[in-house]
Design an enzyme around this catalytic site. Structure first.
Site, PDB file in Angstrom:
ATOM      1  N   ASP A   1      -6.148   2.408  -3.062  1.00  0.00           N
ATOM      2  CA  ASP A   1      -7.424   2.426  -2.279  1.00  0.00           C
ATOM      3  C   ASP A   1      -7.505   3.731  -1.527  1.00  0.00           C
ATOM      4  O   ASP A   1      -8.683   3.991  -0.750  1.00  0.00           O
ATOM      5  CB  ASP A   1      -7.503   1.184  -1.315  1.00  0.00           C
ATOM      6  CG  ASP A   1      -6.250   0.961  -0.522  1.00  0.00           C
ATOM      7  OD1 ASP A   1      -5.415   1.660  -0.369  1.00  0.00           O
ATOM      8  OD2 ASP A   1      -6.312   0.064   0.209  1.00  0.00           O
ATOM      9  N   ARG A   2      -6.472   4.471  -1.365  1.00  0.00           N
ATOM     10  CA  ARG A   2      -6.759   5.827  -0.447  1.00  0.00           C
ATOM     11  C   ARG A   2      -6.811   7.197  -1.615  1.00  0.00           C
ATOM     12  O   ARG A   2      -6.547   6.788  -2.776  1.00  0.00           O
ATOM     13  CB  ARG A   2      -5.341   6.036   0.315  1.00  0.00           C
ATOM     14  CG  ARG A   2      -5.055   5.159   1.290  1.00  0.00           C
ATOM     15  CD  ARG A   2      -3.807   5.590   2.075  1.00  0.00           C
ATOM     16  NE  ARG A   2      -3.682   4.481   3.017  1.00  0.00           N
ATOM     17  CZ  ARG A   2      -3.113   4.746   4.213  1.00  0.00           C
ATOM     18  NH1 ARG A   2      -2.520   6.006   4.268  1.00  0.00           N
ATOM     19  NH2 ARG A   2      -2.913   3.777   5.132  1.00  0.00           N
TER      20      ARG A   2
ATOM     21  N   ASP B   1      -1.456   1.215  -3.896  1.00  0.00           N
ATOM     22  CA  ASP B   1      -2.502   0.242  -4.382  1.00  0.00           C
ATOM     23  C   ASP B   1      -3.700   0.700  -4.826  1.00  0.00           C
ATOM     24  O   ASP B   1      -4.606   0.151  -4.992  1.00  0.00           O
ATOM     25  CB  ASP B   1      -2.725  -0.982  -3.359  1.00  0.00           C
ATOM     26  CG  ASP B   1      -3.131  -0.470  -2.141  1.00  0.00           C
ATOM     27  OD1 ASP B   1      -3.035   0.538  -1.551  1.00  0.00           O
ATOM     28  OD2 ASP B   1      -3.970  -1.349  -1.249  1.00  0.00           O
TER      29      ASP B   1
ATOM     30  N   SER C   1       0.917  -1.269  -0.204  1.00  0.00           N
ATOM     31  CA  SER C   1       0.091   0.029   0.125  1.00  0.00           C
ATOM     32  C   SER C   1       0.949   1.410   0.083  1.00  0.00           C
ATOM     33  O   SER C   1       1.512   1.460  -0.763  1.00  0.00           O
ATOM     34  CB  SER C   1      -0.863  -0.064   1.166  1.00  0.00           C
ATOM     35  OG  SER C   1      -1.844   0.864   1.311  1.00  0.00           O
ATOM     36  N   HIS C   2       0.481   2.122   1.018  1.00  0.00           N
ATOM     37  CA  HIS C   2       1.393   3.403   0.982  1.00  0.00           C
ATOM     38  C   HIS C   2       2.863   3.247   1.646  1.00  0.00           C
ATOM     39  O   HIS C   2       3.461   4.236   1.356  1.00  0.00           O
ATOM     40  CB  HIS C   2       0.575   4.159   2.232  1.00  0.00           C
ATOM     41  CG  HIS C   2       0.518   3.763   3.394  1.00  0.00           C
ATOM     42  ND1 HIS C   2      -0.400   2.642   3.502  1.00  0.00           N
ATOM     43  CD2 HIS C   2       1.149   3.837   4.601  1.00  0.00           C
ATOM     44  CE1 HIS C   2      -0.364   2.139   4.876  1.00  0.00           C
ATOM     45  NE2 HIS C   2       0.575   2.706   5.498  1.00  0.00           N
TER      46      HIS C   2
ATOM     47  N   ASP D   1      -2.980   6.192  -3.354  1.00  0.00           N
ATOM     48  CA  ASP D   1      -1.818   5.569  -2.804  1.00  0.00           C
ATOM     49  C   ASP D   1      -1.354   4.479  -3.591  1.00  0.00           C
ATOM     50  O   ASP D   1      -1.678   4.278  -4.770  1.00  0.00           O
ATOM     51  CB  ASP D   1      -1.671   5.117  -1.378  1.00  0.00           C
ATOM     52  CG  ASP D   1      -2.978   3.976  -1.324  1.00  0.00           C
ATOM     53  OD1 ASP D   1      -3.616   3.626  -2.324  1.00  0.00           O
ATOM     54  OD2 ASP D   1      -2.855   3.136  -0.361  1.00  0.00           O
TER      55      ASP D   1
ATOM     56  N   LYS E   1     -11.509  -0.071   0.411  1.00  0.00           N
ATOM     57  CA  LYS E   1     -11.684   1.460   0.171  1.00  0.00           C
ATOM     58  C   LYS E   1     -11.166   1.861  -1.280  1.00  0.00           C
ATOM     59  O   LYS E   1     -10.313   0.860  -1.877  1.00  0.00           O
ATOM     60  CB  LYS E   1     -10.880   2.267   1.214  1.00  0.00           C
ATOM     61  CG  LYS E   1      -9.387   1.852   1.473  1.00  0.00           C
ATOM     62  CD  LYS E   1      -8.747   2.610   2.545  1.00  0.00           C
ATOM     63  CE  LYS E   1      -7.284   2.370   2.795  1.00  0.00           C
ATOM     64  NZ  LYS E   1      -7.052   1.123   3.401  1.00  0.00           N
TER      65      LYS E   1
HETATM   66  C1  VG1 Z   1      -3.226   1.930   8.215  1.00  0.00           C
HETATM   67  C2  VG1 Z   1      -4.358   3.078   8.395  1.00  0.00           C
HETATM   68  C3  VG1 Z   1      -5.764   2.332   8.389  1.00  0.00           C
HETATM   69  C4  VG1 Z   1      -5.730   1.636   7.151  1.00  0.00           C
HETATM   70  C5  VG1 Z   1      -4.292   0.625   6.869  1.00  0.00           C
HETATM   71  C6  VG1 Z   1      -4.518   0.260   5.563  1.00  0.00           C
HETATM   72  O1  VG1 Z   1      -3.108   1.202   9.463  1.00  0.00           O
HETATM   73  O2  VG1 Z   1      -4.208   3.891   9.746  1.00  0.00           O
HETATM   74  O3  VG1 Z   1      -6.798   3.384   8.509  1.00  0.00           O
HETATM   75  O4  VG1 Z   1      -6.978   0.838   6.870  1.00  0.00           O
HETATM   76  O5  VG1 Z   1      -3.154   1.334   6.906  1.00  0.00           O
HETATM   77  O6  VG1 Z   1      -4.508   1.058   4.586  1.00  0.00           O
HETATM   78  P1  VG1 Z   1      -2.218   1.312  10.688  1.00  0.00           P
HETATM   79  O7  VG1 Z   1      -2.326   0.067  11.442  1.00  0.00           O
HETATM   80  O8  VG1 Z   1      -0.749   1.536  10.038  1.00  0.00           O
HETATM   81  O9  VG1 Z   1      -2.691   2.487  11.440  1.00  0.00           O
HETATM   82  V1  VG1 Z   1      -3.615   1.058   3.054  1.00  0.00           V
HETATM   83  O10 VG1 Z   1      -4.055   2.196   2.120  1.00  0.00           O
HETATM   84  O11 VG1 Z   1      -2.521  -0.491   3.527  1.00  0.00           O
HETATM   85  O12 VG1 Z   1      -4.224  -0.531   2.405  1.00  0.00           O
HETATM   86 CO    CO Z   2      -3.619   1.488   0.137  1.00  0.00          CO
END
Ligand code: VG1
Ligand code: CO
Length: 543
Positions: free
Chosen positions: A281-282, A279, A113-114, A277, A376
């Protein structure tokens, strides 16, 4: 057909976090590491033989290698057919869309992801269930349990598939279908939003900049914004997915999407800016010199949902993660619809969406989505905003400010202390936890604590319970402080401090956010002794 059974030993660190198994690339490159986890997924499932699986990733380093391995393991484990995005690409929401459309038994999405990518960056594996959503805790626990007792895995001996050419291929008894990564998803978007109205808006001088941060949404954004909606070429910036995201941090916020922020706060800024982001989803939404907090965004989408054809009949409810601000709750109250507060992570929304209890969901971490998929969805949120703007004929800033006038403003911010030492970070949480019962009634800088707890959630649909989901201090005036440790980081620990204050007085709704939250920031430092436990005076990222 030559299936090899390979002897292996368990790794003890394959417990999925907030969103799948996320580790540094070198960890995944250890012999058997990826294979063990994939075999553990198959070992935890029943009745998938002969069925469909969806497979793809955000294009980061190791994506292609991992896909070839997973295909051969799927063939050896009896999967019937695998749908793979062309080039190995599938955004997280597009994967969710395909799982649902083709009634797959699940999907494997390769992404961190991010988190940054590249040979020294992060990689990740997420397993999604037949509803298209992230595996719930009972499924990830079953996978983790299998990973602790694994002794062998199966892999087909075969040549690699050409992932760049659409079409059908055979791998032993399994069919691999390399599909257009974008089309089904773009069709879904066209079925939800008023593309004619958006196209008219874009052709009338309303300028949009979409920054894909060299991550997965590039091809999706180009197809939807530039081809189907005919925005000028170049609307999508950094639209070529790169294995290391061009060295950037593919996290759409004011810190990491700096280039976009400079454009939107510069001279002659466009009317609308957005980013997504790694992947896909953000989302981040910006107007001309204006930033929309994700918590406000959820509330505004809920309040304006009937302007979108796909939600014209109204929404049944909204769900938000606990640390997300209560702005959406006020809209739900006014609309008389359901409102749920869940732990952090999209997997907690799945049951509510499946049961029709909610239509929209959101998190403060730049994530919003709906029942159209079970993830998302960054581009969906961007199109939602464009649809609202096209219908209301107002700027982003006007829409947000009008919302504040109607519902009040919720000042909101998240302070992240990234990559701090793990043990003291845990101590910080433990010492807060141990003092929870002493907080109610105490005064801090004029704020009186009303409730203090470690958030726990009982799923209203299946009754499952998730505990220790974040420490929450709710003050008498509704302001809140939340402390959590991240479940997606791969280096040390990340402390997240969430700050929220409600302001109903219209004359006080134009303060700078950090100024408006200054007292709460101070309280957070005092009661959690952040400096003592993290060694930091200041957060590394403020969103
Ligand atoms: C973070 C965010 C959470 C989100 C998760 C996955 O998790 O706070 O709201 O669902 O990333 O997002 P954490 O445990 O680091 O706070 V992503 O775009 O990975 O799929
Ligand atoms: Co993501």
């Amino acid at each position: 057909m030559n299936i090899r059974t390979v002897a292996t030993k368990p790794f003890d660190d394959q417990k999925p976090g907030t969103s799948g198994l996320r580790k540094a690339v070198p960890t995944f490159q250890q012999p058997h590491y990826l294979e063990n986890f994939i075999q553990s997924i198959f070992n935890s499932l029943d009745n998938y033989q002969g069925q469909r699986l969806v497979l793809g990733g955000d294009g980061r380093y190791y994506n292609r290698t991992a896909i070839q391995t997973i295909l051969k393991m799927a063939a050896a484990n009896g999967v019937g057919r695998v749908l793979v995005g062309q080039g190995g690409i599938l955004s997280t929401p597009a994967a969710s869309c395909l799982i649902r459309k083709y009634q797959a038994f699940g999907g494997i999405i390769l992404s961190a992801s991010h988190n940054p990518g590249g040979p020294e960056g992060d990689f990740g594996v997420k397993f999604n269930t037949p509803n298209g959503g992230p595996a719930p805790a009972n499924v990830t626990e079953a996978i983790f349990a299998k990973s602790k007792e694994i002794s062998e895995y199966k892999v087909l001996e075969a040549d690699d598939i050409n992932l760049d050419q659409q079409g059908e291929y055979k791998l032993g008894g399994m069919t691999v279908e390399v599909v257009d990564a974008v089309e089904a998803y773009a069709d879904l978007m066209a079925s939800i939003f008023d593309f004619d109205a958006i196209q008219k808006l874009l052709s009338g001088g309303f300028r949009v900049v979409m920054d894909s941060l060299h991550a997965v949404t590039g091809p999706y954004a180009k197809e939807i914004l530039e081809n189907r909606l005919q925005a000028p070429a170049g609307t999508v910036r950094n639209g070529e997915p790169l294995e290391d995201f061009g060295g950037g941090h593919p996290d759409p916020n004011l810190v990491y999407a700096r280039e976009l922020v400079e454009i939107m706060y510069g001279d002659d800024a466009p009317e609308f800016g957005a980013a997504s982001d790694g992947d896909g989803d953000r989302n981040m939404i910006l107007g001309n010199h204006f930033f929309v907090t994700p918590s406000d965004s959820l509330a505004i989408l809920a309040a304006n949902a009937t302007l979108v054809p796909g939600y014209a009949k109204g929404i049944t409810g909204v769900a938000r993660s606990m640390p997300t601000s209560q702005a959406a709750d006020r809209v739900a109250k006014k609309l008389g619809i359901n409102c749920y507060e869940t732990p952090t992570g999209w997997k907690f929304f799945g049951n509510l969406l499946d049961a029709g209890q909610v239509t929209l969901c959101g998190e403060e971490s730049f994530g919003t989505g709906s029942n159209h998929v079970r993830e998302k969805d960054g581009l969906w949120a961007i199109l939602f905003w464009l649809n609202i703007i096209a219908k209301r004929g107002q700027s982003v800033e006007e829409i947000v400010k009008e919302h504040w006038q109607t519902y009040g403003r919720t000042y909101y911010s998240r302070h992240d202390y990234e990559e701090v030492a793990k043990d003291p970070a845990n101590e910080l949480m433990d010492q807060l936890r141990s003092r929870l019962s002493s907080f109610p009634g105490q005064q801090f800088h004029g704020y009186e604590v009303d409730l203090a707890d470690d958030f726990s959630y009982k799923d209203p649909i299946d009754g499952s319970v998730a505990e220790k989901q974040g420490i929450r201090l709710v003050f008498k005036d509704g302001s809140r402080l939340v402390f959590r440790l991240s479940g997606t980081g791969t280096q040390g620990a990340t402390l997240r401090v969430y700050l929220e204050r409600y302001e109903g007085d219209q004359s006080k709704q134009n303060e700078d956010t950090q100024t408006a939250l200054a007292d709460l920031i101070q309280i957070a430092h005092e009661i959690a002794e952040i400096k003592k436990f993290t060694g930091r005076d200041e957060p590394s990222v403020i969103t």
